[in-house]
Design an enzyme around this catalytic site. Structure first.
Site, PDB file in Angstrom:
ATOM      1  CB  CYS A  14      36.805  32.722  68.685  1.00 51.35           C
ATOM      2  SG  CYS A  14      38.182  31.638  69.115  1.00 51.35           S
ATOM      3  CB  THR A  15      35.586  33.794  73.520  1.00 55.44           C
ATOM      4  OG1 THR A  15      34.337  34.136  72.928  1.00 55.44           O
ATOM      5  CG2 THR A  15      35.640  34.308  74.948  1.00 55.44           C
TER       6      THR A  15
END
Length: 256
Positions: free
Chosen positions: A181-182
């Site tokens: 994810c980010t």
């Protein structure tokens, strides 16, 4: 003038999180820092910006044994980048049930998470034929950029990740899963969810896409496109260079 942007989180038990909000607001305001911080009993999650000295001062206070959090943030996942202009309009410190909302009582990253994989080792893991690679972010983020071969769960919010797992994943069939994810927080919680539901080999990218783009040379990268970030910069590329979106939105009010 450049601003320093600090993205940070830590799953840690904070039973007094409600009492922490006002003093944390005051300290950020006194330092001229803007951005968004979430506090919950399971931990802290924030992205803030300010002058470099101010950000350094805040991070020191977050980690200091004698300061507000009394040494509990000693394992803070932290990433720095820069912005040509202040990427936040105001400061918000919010109280939440979860610092990243999944809505499953059996999921507790303070009890169990998957195996962390450093950015330097990520390419080898996801190149293996027996690895199922999953992007845990929202669909619009995936459309801006992702890793080669990653599955898009086609979710509008992280809370829908449970439905994706129920529809498409099977612990007897999918024995080795890698997620990203980010900044690392969503896939950390997703890994806890999978472990709680019978999956055994679960890996996630430590520091998330941002750490990968910061530390892996573009010539060796398996990343394609841009990485959406939750502030007015819009998106970042390799070496965390700003790549602004063409239109403004309210995405700065959302968090990982």
């Amino acid at each position: 003038m450049n601003f320093t942007v600090a993205a940070f989180y830590q799953f840690v038990r904070l039973p007094d999180f409600r009492e922490l909000r006002t003093p944390l607001c005051d300290r950020c305001a006194n330092l001229g820092i803007k951005g968004s911080v979430l506090l919950a009993s399971e931990g802290i999650n924030g992205t803030v910006a300010g002058e470099r000295d101010a950000i350094d001062n805040l991070i020191k206070q977050l980690r200091d044994r004698d300061a507000l959090f009394a040494g509990r943030l000693n394992n803070l996942e932290l990433k720095f980048s820069t912005a040509a202009e202040m990427p936040f309009q105001r400061l918000k410190v919010r109280l939440k049930k979860e610092i990243v909302t999944l809505g499953d009582p059996d999921t507790d990253p303070n009890r169990q998470v998957g195996t962390y994989v450093d950015a330097a080792d990520w390419n080898d893991l996801i190149a293996a034929d027996d690895t199922l690679l999953i992007d845990t972010r929202n669909q619009f983020e995936v459309e801006m950029g992702t890793f080669d071969g990653a599955i898009d769960p086609e979710i509008r919010s992280f809370g829908q990740f449970k439905e994706f797992v129920a529809r498409q994943l099977d612990p007897d069939k999918h024995r080795k899963i890698a997620m990203f994810c980010t900044g690392g927080i969503r896939c950390e919680k997703a890994s806890s969810y999978l472990l709680a539901h019978g999956f055994e080999q679960v890996f996630h990218l430590k520091g998330g896409i941002l750490k990968y783009l910061e530390s892996v040379p573009e010539s060796d990268s398996r990343w394609k496109g841009e990485c959406f970030v939750f502030d007015e910069r819009g998106a970042l590329g390799h070496n965390l260079v700003e790549r602004p979106r063409s239109a403004s939105s309210e995405d700065t009010d959302r968090h990982e």
